[in-house]
Each structure stands twice: as C-alpha cells, then as structure tokens.
Design an enzyme around this catalytic site. Structure first.
Site, short mmCIF file in Angstrom:
data_model
loop_
_atom_site.label_atom_id
_atom_site.label_comp_id
_atom_site.label_asym_id
_atom_site.label_seq_id
_atom_site.Cartn_x
_atom_site.Cartn_y
_atom_site.Cartn_z
N SER A 65 -4.15 8.86 -1.14
CA SER A 65 -4.97 10.10 -0.34
C SER A 65 -4.24 11.60 -0.88
CB SER A 65 -5.04 9.94 1.08
OG SER A 65 -5.46 11.08 1.57
N ASN B 165 1.11 -9.11 8.26
CA ASN B 165 1.95 -10.56 8.48
C ASN B 165 2.17 -10.96 6.87
OD1 ASN B 165 2.42 -13.25 8.41
ND2 ASN B 165 1.19 -13.46 10.40
N VAL B 166 3.20 -10.82 6.52
CA VAL B 166 3.69 -11.13 5.11
C VAL B 166 3.23 -12.67 4.89
CG1 VAL B 166 5.48 -11.19 3.46
CG2 VAL B 166 5.55 -9.18 4.95
N SER C 266 2.47 7.57 4.92
CA SER C 266 2.18 6.10 4.39
C SER C 266 1.32 6.13 2.90
CB SER C 266 1.30 5.51 5.33
OG SER C 266 -0.19 6.04 5.41
N LYS C 267 0.76 7.41 2.80
CA LYS C 267 0.20 7.57 1.36
C LYS C 267 0.97 8.15 0.58
CE LYS C 267 -3.91 5.87 2.61
NZ LYS C 267 -4.64 4.52 1.93
N TYR D 174 0.11 9.09 8.60
CA TYR D 174 -0.96 8.73 7.70
C TYR D 174 -0.36 9.40 6.31
CZ TYR D 174 -5.17 8.42 4.84
OH TYR D 174 -6.19 8.08 3.84
N ALA D 175 -0.08 10.71 6.50
CA ALA D 175 0.34 11.32 4.93
C ALA D 175 1.57 10.62 4.47
CB ALA D 175 0.54 12.81 5.26
#
Length: 244
Positions: A139, A63-64, A156-157, A153-154
């Site tokens: 990561s 939530n910005v 995002s990192k 996930y990858a």
C-alpha cells in the site's frame, strides 16, 4: 494464455482485489486454488468463474498449521504451485495512542505474518516446480505512512515491502518476488462513504479511485514470466499518481 495449466494460488479471493485477481488469472487459463476467511465470499467468486473446477479453502491466515495443511492439499490435488498472489489483508483505522495490543496483533498477523507463511509454503513448492512468481500486496501507506490514522496498518504494509525484497534475494534466480502497491482503491477495504470517495478521488492525478481490476492487471503483469521475467524485488506503484 500465459498461465494455461499452471497452478496459481490467490489468497483473499472472496472479494475485492483478490476476486478480481482470481478472475484475471482464470482468463489466462490458470488452475486456480482460492482461499479466504469467508466461505460465502469464496462461493460468490466461484459463481463468477467460467470454470468451476477450482480448489477452494476457508483458511485462517493467522494459523500457520492451517496454511501449510491447505497448501499441501493444493499440491496433492493439482501439483506444485507455480504462482501466488497474496491479496488477503485487513484495514482497521485507529489513532496511534488508541491501538490496542489485540488490534496490533490482528493486523500484523493477517497482513504480514500470514503472507509470510503463505510465501514460505508456496516457494517451497516452486523450487520443486523449477521456479515461479510471488506477488504481494502492499500500500502507499507502507511507503510514506498512512494518511488516515493507522500506523499499525502502515507498519504491516511496510513490512510486506521489506519481506518481498528479501525473498526476491533468497528466491533468485528461479523465483521472482514482487509487490503491487495500490493507491486509494474502490474496494470494501476503503471503508468510505460516497462523499468520502469523491474527496479521496481528488488525490490521484488521474482524477479517480483505482479499481480492483487495475490492481489485478498489475498482479497479472508481474506474475507473467514472458512480460516480467526480468523483474524481481520491485514495487509496482499503481496509485494514479497519488505518490510519485
């Protein structure tokens, strides 16, 4: 103490790596502002601090408006932020073909979007303070892909690394932005049984899993203008030699 009296924000401070980072900054005299999605986790972290006079907030990192409201509160109470360690993150493994839109959004909103807007709010205050440091957590999955099935996930990192390098350019010369990229680390996010941990621990050349304290030491180093004042836009690999 390098951070004596300086306002330092730690996200994801309710456990794991974020808790270790908060404890490390306290030892250096920082004025802490801690946030997490878990009120219970934050309470447990504060119970471990010597100085209980810290700002805490349960903030939904997706939530910005909530991020900006909380960061404004920190500035009002303690003054402009001079360092931030973005440790908030989630891990949900799933094969590529089974990643739903909800899982994709959940992961990217927390691991990338939320960290982006925490950086935005913090760097705005750092400009007012005359400079500062940002350390984001990536990561090894964001560098060479996820060994376990977790392409979302990858992604995002990997985004965190690209974001941080871009912010280092925009924040220069007064704001340094760096990344800590952990290898396999023994925190709840690893989500592994003891047998699985022993197997994963064979991958790093040092022959063990990383600890939250290993990562906290790296964050503290990169945040310290006396020790790392000539470092920005870099990815510090803290992986025990699992990726070289």
């Amino acid at each position: 103490m390098s951070f004596k009296g300086k306002v330092v924000v730690v996200t994801g401070a309710g456990g794991g790596m974020g808790r270790a980072v908060a404890l490390a900054f306290e030892k250096e005299g920082a004025k802490l502002a801690l946030t997490d999605a878990s009120a219970v986790g934050l309470e447990e972290t504060v119970s471990l601090l010597q100085d209980k006079d810290v700002i805490t907030g349960v903030v939904d990192i997706r939530n910005v408006a909530a991020i900006r409201e909380w960061m404004t509160k920190v500035k009002t109470v303690s003054g402009p932020v001079q360092a931030i360690a973005n440790c908030a993150g989630v891990w949900r493994d799933a094969p590529f073909q089974e990643v739903s839109e909800d899982l994709w959004d959940f992961t990217l909103d927390i691991n990338l979007k939320g960290n982006f807007f925490f950086c935005q709010a913090a760097m705005e205050q750092m400009i007012e303070a005359g400079g500062g440091s940002v350390v984001n957590i990536a990561s090894t999955a964001g560098e060479y892909g996820s060994i376990r099935a977790a392409a979302h996930y990858a992604a995002s990192k990997g985004g965190i690394i690209a974001l941080s390098k871009s912010l280092a350019r925009e924040g220069a010369p007064s704001i340094r932005v760096n990344v800590v990229s952990p290898g396999p680390t023994d925190t709840p996010m690893l989500a592994a049984t003891e047998d699985e941990k022993r197997e994963v621990a064979k991958r790093p050349m040092v022959g063990r899993l990383g600890t939250a304290e290993d990562m906290a030491a790296a964050v503290l180093y990169l945040s310290d203008p006396k020790k790392a004042g000539y470092i920005t836009g870099e990815v510090l690999r803290v992986n025990g030699g699992s990726l070289i």
